[in-house]
Design an enzyme around this catalytic site. Structure first.
Site, PDB file in Angstrom:
ATOM      1  N   HIS A   1       1.503  -0.837 -29.834  1.00 36.56           N
ATOM      2  CA  HIS A   1       2.691  -0.340 -30.535  1.00 36.56           C
ATOM      3  C   HIS A   1       3.243  -1.432 -31.446  1.00 36.56           C
ATOM      4  CE1 HIS A   1       3.417   3.452 -28.254  1.00 36.56           C
ATOM      5  NE2 HIS A   1       2.761   2.809 -27.310  1.00 36.56           N
TER       6      HIS A   1
ATOM      7  N   LYS B   1      -9.056 -11.444 -29.216  1.00 38.88           N
ATOM      8  CA  LYS B   1      -9.629 -11.721 -30.534  1.00 38.88           C
ATOM      9  C   LYS B   1     -11.141 -11.604 -30.432  1.00 38.88           C
ATOM     10  CE  LYS B   1      -9.441 -16.724 -29.763  1.00 38.88           C
ATOM     11  NZ  LYS B   1      -8.891 -18.013 -30.258  1.00 38.88           N
TER      12      LYS B   1
END
Length: 206
Positions: A123, A174
């Site tokens: 979000h 990542k």
């Protein structure tokens, strides 16, 4: 994760009603529920290809030889089936969770140990009134030969290169290089392992 933005209480009643109906029905997937019902009838010691076959019958793209050895938890908004692609000869242990707001692509010969969680949405950071703002989908790609160890978590938007290893309990936020071993919270590279060497081209260019 919920879909969409928080609606304040001063919205018209009809809008709040429609939002409530949408929230209740957005996660209903008839084919997924049919799979879940059938999978519950499969004994724990049954071969892993039984659950893989059931997923194929439900419409999911599951490669040949893939084994699913226990409960596989999947969630996401409507149209969930095309957002999961699992390659060939994979091994998926019990209690893995896939959040499928966006596409999750798993390559060939991938091993997922128990409790692996993969998320494809987050979000936006919103106001103090409601910090979790608008939904942000972001696909995840797991390369060929990858090994995700127990309770590893892969966050939205991550690409894990071929031959990588994610250690138990790691939180991957990542991209991971091919043949890298990563671990920790958040995950960091621990070593770069030897990869498969490509054959030298012949003199005639073949």
């Amino acid at each position: 994760m919920s879909e969409g933005r928080y609606e304040p209480k001063n919205e018209p009643a009809w809008r709040r009603f429609l939002l409530a109906v949408h929230t209740e029905f957005v996660g209903i997937h008839p084919r997924l529920h049919a799979y879940n019902l059938a999978a519950r009838l499969v004994p724990l010691g049954a071969p892993g290809d039984v659950r893989a076959r059931l997923l194929r019958l439900a419409g999911f793209e599951i490669g040949a030889g893939t084994q699913i050895h226990g409960a596989l938890h999947m969630s996401g908004p409507r149209g969930i089936v095309p957002r999961l692609v699992i390659g060939a000869a994979c091994s998926i242990a019990p209690d893995c969770s896939f959040e499928l707001t966006d596409k999750l692509t798993i390559g060939d010969r991938v091993t997922l140990e128990p409790g692996v969680m993969i998320l494809t949405s987050t979000h936006e950071l919103d106001s103090a009134h409601h910090r979790a703002g608008a939904l942000v989908p972001n696909p995840v790609t797991i390369g060929n030969g990858v090994w995700l160890r127990a309770r590893a978590m892969v966050l939205p938007g991550v690409k894990i290169g071929d031959g990588a290893v994610v250690e138990a309990g790691a939180v991957v936020n990542k991209d991971v290089l091919p043949n890298a071993r990563v671990g920790g919270m958040p995950a960091v590279q621990l070593e770069l392992m030897q990869g498969t060497e490509l054959p030298e081209p012949s003199a005639d260019g073949a």
